[in-house]
Scaffold this active site. Structure first.
Site, PDB file in Angstrom:
ATOM      1  N   GLY A  16       0.795  -1.234   0.000  1.00 46.71           N
ATOM      2  CA  GLY A  16       0.000   0.000   0.000  1.00 46.71           C
ATOM      3  C   GLY A  16       0.821   1.276   0.000  1.00 46.71           C
ATOM      4  O   GLY A  16       0.321   2.321   0.419  1.00 46.71           O
ATOM      5  N   ASN A  18       1.561   3.055  -2.513  1.00 44.06           N
ATOM      6  CA  ASN A  18       0.911   4.017  -3.415  1.00 44.06           C
ATOM      7  C   ASN A  18      -0.365   4.576  -2.792  1.00 44.06           C
ATOM      8  O   ASN A  18      -0.684   5.755  -2.968  1.00 44.06           O
ATOM      9  CB  ASN A  18       0.650   3.367  -4.774  1.00 44.06           C
ATOM     10  N   MET A  94      -3.683  -7.202  -6.987  1.00 44.46           N
ATOM     11  CA  MET A  94      -3.135  -8.319  -7.766  1.00 44.46           C
ATOM     12  C   MET A  94      -4.213  -9.364  -8.052  1.00 44.46           C
ATOM     13  O   MET A  94      -4.027 -10.555  -7.793  1.00 44.46           O
ATOM     14  CB  MET A  94      -1.940  -8.928  -7.028  1.00 44.46           C
ATOM     15  N   ILE A  96      -7.327 -10.203 -11.117  1.00 40.65           N
ATOM     16  CA  ILE A  96      -7.869  -9.765 -12.408  1.00 40.65           C
ATOM     17  C   ILE A  96      -9.356  -9.486 -12.255  1.00 40.65           C
ATOM     18  O   ILE A  96     -10.098 -10.297 -11.691  1.00 40.65           O
ATOM     19  CB  ILE A  96      -7.595 -10.843 -13.473  1.00 40.65           C
ATOM     20  N   LEU A  97      -9.775  -8.320 -12.729  1.00 36.64           N
ATOM     21  CA  LEU A  97     -11.192  -7.957 -12.683  1.00 36.64           C
ATOM     22  C   LEU A  97     -11.836  -8.363 -14.009  1.00 36.64           C
ATOM     23  O   LEU A  97     -11.233  -8.210 -15.075  1.00 36.64           O
ATOM     24  CB  LEU A  97     -11.332  -6.454 -12.438  1.00 36.64           C
ATOM     25  N   ASN A 111      -4.641   1.718 -13.501  1.00 40.80           N
ATOM     26  CA  ASN A 111      -3.814   0.687 -12.862  1.00 40.80           C
ATOM     27  C   ASN A 111      -2.359   1.134 -12.888  1.00 40.80           C
ATOM     28  O   ASN A 111      -1.911   1.764 -13.847  1.00 40.80           O
ATOM     29  CB  ASN A 111      -3.952  -0.632 -13.639  1.00 40.80           C
ATOM     30  N   HIS A 113       1.552  -0.135 -12.899  1.00 40.57           N
ATOM     31  CA  HIS A 113       2.274  -1.357 -13.275  1.00 40.57           C
ATOM     32  C   HIS A 113       3.767  -1.075 -13.337  1.00 40.57           C
ATOM     33  O   HIS A 113       4.180  -0.075 -13.934  1.00 40.57           O
ATOM     34  CB  HIS A 113       1.764  -1.878 -14.619  1.00 40.57           C
ATOM     35  N   SER A 140       4.358   2.439 -15.151  1.00 43.55           N
ATOM     36  CA  SER A 140       3.339   3.009 -16.043  1.00 43.55           C
ATOM     37  C   SER A 140       2.004   3.091 -15.307  1.00 43.55           C
ATOM     38  O   SER A 140       1.714   2.265 -14.436  1.00 43.55           O
ATOM     39  CB  SER A 140       3.129   2.110 -17.265  1.00 43.55           C
ATOM     40  N   ASP A 149      -3.096  -5.909 -17.590  1.00 45.59           N
ATOM     41  CA  ASP A 149      -2.204  -4.744 -17.658  1.00 45.59           C
ATOM     42  C   ASP A 149      -2.267  -4.086 -19.037  1.00 45.59           C
ATOM     43  O   ASP A 149      -1.254  -3.655 -19.603  1.00 45.59           O
ATOM     44  CB  ASP A 149      -0.752  -5.145 -17.303  1.00 45.59           C
TER      45      ASP A 149
HETATM   46  C1  GAR Z   1       3.412  -1.497  -7.419  1.00 43.17           C
HETATM   47  O1  GAR Z   1       4.758  -1.545  -7.779  1.00 43.17           O
HETATM   48  C2  GAR Z   1       2.529  -1.678  -8.639  1.00 43.17           C
HETATM   49  O2  GAR Z   1       3.112  -1.172  -9.817  1.00 43.17           O
HETATM   50  C3  GAR Z   1       2.401  -3.171  -8.723  1.00 43.17           C
HETATM   51  O3  GAR Z   1       2.273  -3.576  -7.389  1.00 43.17           O
HETATM   52  C4  GAR Z   1       3.031  -2.690  -6.561  1.00 43.17           C
HETATM   53  C5  GAR Z   1       2.167  -2.291  -5.384  1.00 43.17           C
HETATM   54  O4  GAR Z   1       2.919  -1.573  -4.442  1.00 43.17           O
HETATM   55  N1  GAR Z   1       1.272  -3.544  -9.526  1.00 43.17           N
HETATM   56  C6  GAR Z   1       1.280  -4.567 -10.377  1.00 43.17           C
HETATM   57  O5  GAR Z   1       2.226  -5.301 -10.513  1.00 43.17           O
HETATM   58  C7  GAR Z   1       0.004  -4.727 -11.164  1.00 43.17           C
HETATM   59  N2  GAR Z   1       0.198  -5.580 -12.298  1.00 43.17           N
HETATM   60  P1  GAR Z   1       2.201  -0.949  -3.174  1.00 43.17           P
HETATM   61  O6  GAR Z   1       1.312  -2.040  -2.568  1.00 43.17           O
HETATM   62  O7  GAR Z   1       3.328  -0.556  -2.263  1.00 43.17           O
HETATM   63  O8  GAR Z   1       1.393   0.240  -3.639  1.00 43.17           O
END
Ligand code: GAR
Length: 221
Positions: A16, A18, A94, A96-97, A111, A113, A140, A149
């Protein structure tokens, strides 16, 4: 934050960071939006603590409580509809919707990625970039469609891959920049500067020919 500020839901599965960046952005006044709901599909997601600390309504919606993916998606959709959510941010969600959910939030769901899409959809993006001998990697943000993605890419940040880098060092260097990218990109949403049309991103009323590139200081080129 005004009562008419965009109503945002953040979906997480893990750390979390982000989500935390978005919460900090709202609390510092730089993001004019309201995080009205956090949803996790995992009860061990440490990011849940950020929602609790910020007193954001939180829902744990796990697959095993539903007969199938469609029912699981419908449970999330019901909550987000009730919360009058304008925009959904998949921040490390993580799972898929399904197509129905993606259609319901078409043009209103983004999203994050950890690759320079369209390269390396799916998992293990850093390892795949290293194995390919790439000289750079990045993160991205894209509008979500039903493909994995997939969907028009809005913004990116790039870092060089240095000799001796491994997946851990890349993740450590890119993570804070990805946090900055989500805040910078959401700032554009909050100004109503971003829209999705089929297959493309519209920025300030113009179709984007290529994703917006963020400098490491958080400004766009
Ligand atoms: C992030 O790096 C995001 O880009 C990735 O999961 C991480 C979550 O970090 N997402 C994917 O790989 C989606 N395909 P966080 O839980 O610290 O925000």
């Amino acid at each position: 934050m005004k009562s008419e500020s965009p109503r945002v839901a953040v979906l997480i599965s893990g750390r979390g960071s982000n989500l935390k960046a978005l919460v900090d952005g709202v609390n510092s006044g730089c993001l004019d939006m309201q995080i009205v709901r956090v949803v996790s599909n995992r009860n061990d997601a440490t990011g849940i603590q950020h929602a609790k600390a910020a007193s954001i309504p939180f829902s744990l919606i796990v697959q095993q409580d539903y007969p199938d993916r469609e029912a699981h998606d419908a449970a999330i959709k019901k909550i987000l509809t009730r919360d009058r959510v304008h925009l959904v941010v998949l921040a490390g969600y993580m799972r898929i919707l399904g197509e129905n959910f993606c259609t319901a939030f078409a043009g209103r769901m983004i999203n994050l990625h950890p690759s320079l899409l369209p390269l390396y959809r799916g998992l293990d993006t850093y390892d795949r970039a290293l194995q390919a001998g790439d000289r750079e990697t990045g993160a991205s943000i894209h509008f979500v469609t039903a493909g994995l993605d997939d969907g028009p890419v809005i913004s990116q940040v790039r870092i060089p891959i240095d000799p001796g880098d491994d997946a851990k060092s890349l993740s450590q260097r890119l993570g804070p920049l990805e946090n900055r990218l989500v805040v910078a990109t959401m700032t554009l949403f909050c100004r109503f500067a971003l829209k999705c049309v089929p297959g493309a991103v519209v920025y300030n009323e113009h179709i984007l020919e290529k994703p917006l590139l963020m400098r490491h200081d958080g400004t766009f080129i």
